[in-house]
Design a protein around this motif. Structure first.
Motif, PDB file in Angstrom:
ATOM      1  N   LEU A   1       0.889  -1.208  -0.271  1.00 19.82           N
ATOM      2  CA  LEU A   1      -0.300  -0.454   0.528  1.00 19.82           C
ATOM      3  C   LEU A   1       0.837   1.549   0.042  1.00 19.82           C
ATOM      4  O   LEU A   1       0.318   2.293  -0.599  1.00 19.82           O
ATOM      5  CB  LEU A   1      -1.484   0.271   0.961  1.00 19.82           C
ATOM      6  CG  LEU A   1      -1.948   0.796   0.933  1.00 19.82           C
ATOM      7  CD1 LEU A   1      -2.956   0.949   0.526  1.00 19.82           C
ATOM      8  CD2 LEU A   1      -3.313   0.701   2.644  1.00 19.82           C
ATOM      9  N   PRO A   2       2.100   1.186   1.010  1.00 20.61           N
ATOM     10  CA  PRO A   2       2.520   2.471   0.226  1.00 20.61           C
ATOM     11  C   PRO A   2       3.174   3.483  -0.429  1.00 20.61           C
ATOM     12  O   PRO A   2       3.574   4.200  -0.664  1.00 20.61           O
ATOM     13  CB  PRO A   2       3.774   2.734   2.270  1.00 20.61           C
ATOM     14  CG  PRO A   2       3.070   1.350   2.672  1.00 20.61           C
ATOM     15  CD  PRO A   2       2.593   0.602   2.000  1.00 20.61           C
ATOM     16  N   LEU A   3       3.365   1.663  -1.113  1.00 17.34           N
ATOM     17  CA  LEU A   3       4.243   1.836  -2.114  1.00 17.34           C
ATOM     18  C   LEU A   3       3.524   3.009  -3.947  1.00 17.34           C
ATOM     19  O   LEU A   3       3.266   3.498  -4.265  1.00 17.34           O
ATOM     20  CB  LEU A   3       4.890   0.840  -2.766  1.00 17.34           C
ATOM     21  CG  LEU A   3       6.160   0.780  -2.289  1.00 17.34           C
ATOM     22  CD1 LEU A   3       6.703  -0.992  -3.098  1.00 17.34           C
ATOM     23  CD2 LEU A   3       7.531   1.429  -2.082  1.00 17.34           C
TER      24      LEU A   3
ATOM     25  N   TRP B   1       2.331   6.303  -2.904  1.00 13.92           N
ATOM     26  CA  TRP B   1       3.260   6.431  -3.099  1.00 13.92           C
ATOM     27  C   TRP B   1       3.325   6.878  -4.848  1.00 13.92           C
ATOM     28  O   TRP B   1       3.463   8.180  -5.442  1.00 13.92           O
ATOM     29  CB  TRP B   1       4.758   6.395  -3.139  1.00 13.92           C
ATOM     30  CG  TRP B   1       5.969   7.589  -3.102  1.00 13.92           C
ATOM     31  CD1 TRP B   1       6.360   8.275  -2.500  1.00 13.92           C
ATOM     32  CD2 TRP B   1       7.103   7.410  -4.215  1.00 13.92           C
ATOM     33  NE1 TRP B   1       7.381   9.167  -3.243  1.00 13.92           N
ATOM     34  CE2 TRP B   1       7.803   8.189  -4.602  1.00 13.92           C
ATOM     35  CE3 TRP B   1       7.038   6.318  -5.049  1.00 13.92           C
ATOM     36  CZ2 TRP B   1       8.707   8.510  -5.079  1.00 13.92           C
ATOM     37  CZ3 TRP B   1       7.689   6.147  -6.409  1.00 13.92           C
ATOM     38  CH2 TRP B   1       8.778   7.438  -6.574  1.00 13.92           C
ATOM     39  N   LEU B   2       3.326   6.083  -6.074  1.00 17.00           N
ATOM     40  CA  LEU B   2       3.047   6.184  -7.148  1.00 17.00           C
ATOM     41  C   LEU B   2       2.454   6.711  -7.435  1.00 17.00           C
ATOM     42  O   LEU B   2       2.555   7.714  -8.885  1.00 17.00           O
ATOM     43  CB  LEU B   2       3.548   4.525  -8.322  1.00 17.00           C
ATOM     44  CG  LEU B   2       4.825   4.013  -7.717  1.00 17.00           C
ATOM     45  CD1 LEU B   2       4.684   2.341  -7.781  1.00 17.00           C
ATOM     46  CD2 LEU B   2       5.839   4.358  -8.604  1.00 17.00           C
TER      47      LEU B   2
ATOM     48  N   PHE C   1      -0.290  11.778 -10.775  1.00 14.41           N
ATOM     49  CA  PHE C   1      -0.730  12.180 -10.078  1.00 14.41           C
ATOM     50  C   PHE C   1       0.215  13.582 -10.245  1.00 14.41           C
ATOM     51  O   PHE C   1      -1.088  14.851 -10.579  1.00 14.41           O
ATOM     52  CB  PHE C   1      -2.063  12.672  -9.212  1.00 14.41           C
ATOM     53  CG  PHE C   1      -3.031  11.657 -10.372  1.00 14.41           C
ATOM     54  CD1 PHE C   1      -4.025  11.513 -11.172  1.00 14.41           C
ATOM     55  CD2 PHE C   1      -2.998  10.201  -9.440  1.00 14.41           C
ATOM     56  CE1 PHE C   1      -4.793  10.496 -11.295  1.00 14.41           C
ATOM     57  CE2 PHE C   1      -4.195   9.626 -10.047  1.00 14.41           C
ATOM     58  CZ  PHE C   1      -5.060   9.700 -10.925  1.00 14.41           C
ATOM     59  N   SER C   2       0.274  14.305  -9.511  1.00 17.94           N
ATOM     60  CA  SER C   2       1.421  15.933  -9.231  1.00 17.94           C
ATOM     61  C   SER C   2       2.511  15.940 -10.659  1.00 17.94           C
ATOM     62  O   SER C   2       2.351  16.996 -10.691  1.00 17.94           O
ATOM     63  CB  SER C   2       2.430  15.609  -7.891  1.00 17.94           C
ATOM     64  OG  SER C   2       1.614  15.125  -6.866  1.00 17.94           O
TER      65      SER C   2
ATOM     66  N   HIS D   1      -0.640  -2.871 -11.474  1.00 15.89           N
ATOM     67  CA  HIS D   1      -1.166  -2.217 -12.337  1.00 15.89           C
ATOM     68  C   HIS D   1      -0.241  -0.760 -11.729  1.00 15.89           C
ATOM     69  O   HIS D   1      -0.119  -0.549 -11.146  1.00 15.89           O
ATOM     70  CB  HIS D   1      -2.474  -1.684 -11.814  1.00 15.89           C
ATOM     71  CG  HIS D   1      -3.333  -2.863 -12.109  1.00 15.89           C
ATOM     72  ND1 HIS D   1      -4.500  -3.376 -11.528  1.00 15.89           N
ATOM     73  CD2 HIS D   1      -2.714  -4.173 -13.265  1.00 15.89           C
ATOM     74  CE1 HIS D   1      -4.734  -4.680 -12.333  1.00 15.89           C
ATOM     75  NE2 HIS D   1      -4.054  -4.178 -12.965  1.00 15.89           N
ATOM     76  N   HIS D   2       0.483  -0.332 -12.427  1.00 19.74           N
ATOM     77  CA  HIS D   2       1.514   1.225 -12.587  1.00 19.74           C
ATOM     78  C   HIS D   2       0.920   1.758 -12.856  1.00 19.74           C
ATOM     79  O   HIS D   2       0.012   1.806 -13.949  1.00 19.74           O
ATOM     80  CB  HIS D   2       2.827   0.660 -13.810  1.00 19.74           C
ATOM     81  CG  HIS D   2       3.994   1.465 -12.403  1.00 19.74           C
ATOM     82  ND1 HIS D   2       4.061   2.599 -12.486  1.00 19.74           N
ATOM     83  CD2 HIS D   2       5.063   1.334 -12.608  1.00 19.74           C
ATOM     84  CE1 HIS D   2       4.870   3.498 -12.370  1.00 19.74           C
ATOM     85  NE2 HIS D   2       5.360   1.897 -12.159  1.00 19.74           N
ATOM     86  N   PRO D   3       0.847   2.556 -11.572  1.00 22.08           N
ATOM     87  CA  PRO D   3       0.484   3.962 -11.870  1.00 22.08           C
ATOM     88  C   PRO D   3       0.232   4.989 -13.638  1.00 22.08           C
ATOM     89  O   PRO D   3       0.119   6.053 -13.742  1.00 22.08           O
ATOM     90  CB  PRO D   3       0.560   5.163 -10.835  1.00 22.08           C
ATOM     91  CG  PRO D   3       0.325   3.843  -9.783  1.00 22.08           C
ATOM     92  CD  PRO D   3       1.337   2.529 -10.651  1.00 22.08           C
ATOM     93  N   LYS D   4       1.541   4.747 -13.925  1.00 26.44           N
ATOM     94  CA  LYS D   4       2.712   5.102 -15.062  1.00 26.44           C
ATOM     95  C   LYS D   4       1.659   5.470 -16.025  1.00 26.44           C
ATOM     96  O   LYS D   4       1.282   6.386 -17.088  1.00 26.44           O
ATOM     97  CB  LYS D   4       3.747   4.802 -15.892  1.00 26.44           C
ATOM     98  CG  LYS D   4       3.255   3.618 -16.072  1.00 26.44           C
ATOM     99  CD  LYS D   4       4.932   3.416 -16.057  1.00 26.44           C
ATOM    100  CE  LYS D   4       5.683   1.680 -17.024  1.00 26.44           C
ATOM    101  NZ  LYS D   4       6.652   1.397 -16.881  1.00 26.44           N
ATOM    102  N   PHE D   5       0.343   3.859 -15.839  1.00 25.99           N
ATOM    103  CA  PHE D   5      -0.173   4.194 -17.390  1.00 25.99           C
ATOM    104  C   PHE D   5      -1.572   4.753 -16.832  1.00 25.99           C
ATOM    105  O   PHE D   5      -2.143   5.634 -18.192  1.00 25.99           O
ATOM    106  CB  PHE D   5      -0.911   2.887 -17.695  1.00 25.99           C
ATOM    107  CG  PHE D   5       0.337   2.009 -17.964  1.00 25.99           C
ATOM    108  CD1 PHE D   5       0.974   2.071 -19.268  1.00 25.99           C
ATOM    109  CD2 PHE D   5       0.715   1.276 -17.025  1.00 25.99           C
ATOM    110  CE1 PHE D   5       1.883   1.025 -19.277  1.00 25.99           C
ATOM    111  CE2 PHE D   5       2.257   0.593 -17.042  1.00 25.99           C
ATOM    112  CZ  PHE D   5       2.738   0.311 -19.058  1.00 25.99           C
TER     113      PHE D   5
END
Length: 298
Positions: A40-42, A45-46, A51-52, A123-127
């Motif tokens: 969850l922390p990772l 953070w991602l 989003f930032s 799932h990587h948030p970069k997508f």
């Protein structure tokens, strides 16, 4: 042609007075969790980083189903670190199912778009920025991450997951030397040998039958990394009756029945970094039963 293009134009762009900027969209990320204390922390953070950097408005709603490993305690700390305007912990006392977790999360969501994804780093948030761009390009009702088109892929799956994949009739292609996850300047990398995994004739036949019978309008039926218009997700959940791992498949099938538009973005799915998969023998049996039910009722 002109009327078709107009129908794909967002309502706010047609209604806003000239010279006034349209309201900015907000994206609510729903993170159902169960025993994800280490992940969850990772993932949070991602998400915050993605989003930032992209500049989109967001909120992250964590729906923990009574995890015995202390996931809720971790979520409470994250809420303090990032602020309760960005991290919203909305726990439940026990496991009540994925569909009800989405319903519970949407009750607290202020965004007009909902993003669903796994909390286990699969799932990587970069997508997500790509999902948002795709949605805006076609004003799609749904944007689904796909492991089975373009440069999408699956990495690190065990035998049980491959069985599920076979049953769904979806083919897997593993490309060489793939970078699994990127955490800022530090990377967790997995350099895979050149492997092309081609399903047997039975798998190809299942894929053909699935596409012919269900006509889903999407290449990845069981994926759980998607962006929905909020009202669309609410409508689909009302229509769905499945539970467990077939739930995501039914969402796409019902979307097709309701004539919702679906865009796709190739993604890389990576097996969980920490913790154990929640997929067991009972889930496989339930999946097969649910798949047969969909064949019979759609």
């Amino acid at each position: 042609m002109a009327s078709k293009e107009a129908s794909r134009t967002p309502a706010w762009s047609r209604l806003e007075p000239e010279g006034r900027s349209p309201p900015q969209n907000t994206y609510s990320v729903l993170l159902p969790t169960y025993n994800e204390r280490e992940n969850l922390p990772l993932i949070v953070w991602l998400l915050v980083k993605s989003f930032s950097e992209s500049g989109f408005n967001y909120e992250i709603i964590i729906i923990d189903d009574g995890s015995p490993d202390g996931t809720r305690d971790v979520a409470e700390q994250l809420e303090k670190i990032y602020g309760s305007d960005k991290i919203l912990l909305r726990p439940r006392e026990k496991k009540l199912g994925l569909g009800t977790a989405y319903i519970h999360g949407m009750k607290h969501a202020t965004g007009n778009y909902i993003i669903i994804m796994d909390a286990d780093l699969s799932h990587h948030p970069k997508f997500i920025p790509e999902f948002i761009r795709k949605q805006k390009e076609g004003n799609f009702d749904i944007v689904s991450g796909t492991r089975y088109k373009g440069n999408g892929g699956v990495y690190g799956w065990d035998l049980k997951r491959k069985i599920i994949r076979h049953c769904c009739g979806l083919s897997v292609y593993v490309s060489p030397k793939f970078t699994c996850l990127e955490f800022g300047d530090e990377s967790l990398r997995s350099s895979l040998e050149d492997v092309t995994w081609a399903g047997p004739v039975m798998g190809r036949g299942a894929n053909f039958i699935t596409q012919i019978l269900l006509r889903p309008g999407a290449s990845d039926l069981t994926g759980s990394f998607r962006l929905y218009k909020k009202e669309v997700l609410q409508k689909l959940i009302e229509k769905c009756v499945s539970k467990g791992y077939v739930f995501q498949m039914e969402m796409i099938v019902r979307a097709r029945q309701l004539n919702y538009t679906i865009g796709e973005v190739p993604i890389s799915f990576v097996d969980r970094v920490y913790g154990e998969s929640k997929l067991g023998g009972n889930e496989i049996v339930s999946f097969l039963k649910g798949l047969l039910t969909l064949f019979a009722t759609t």
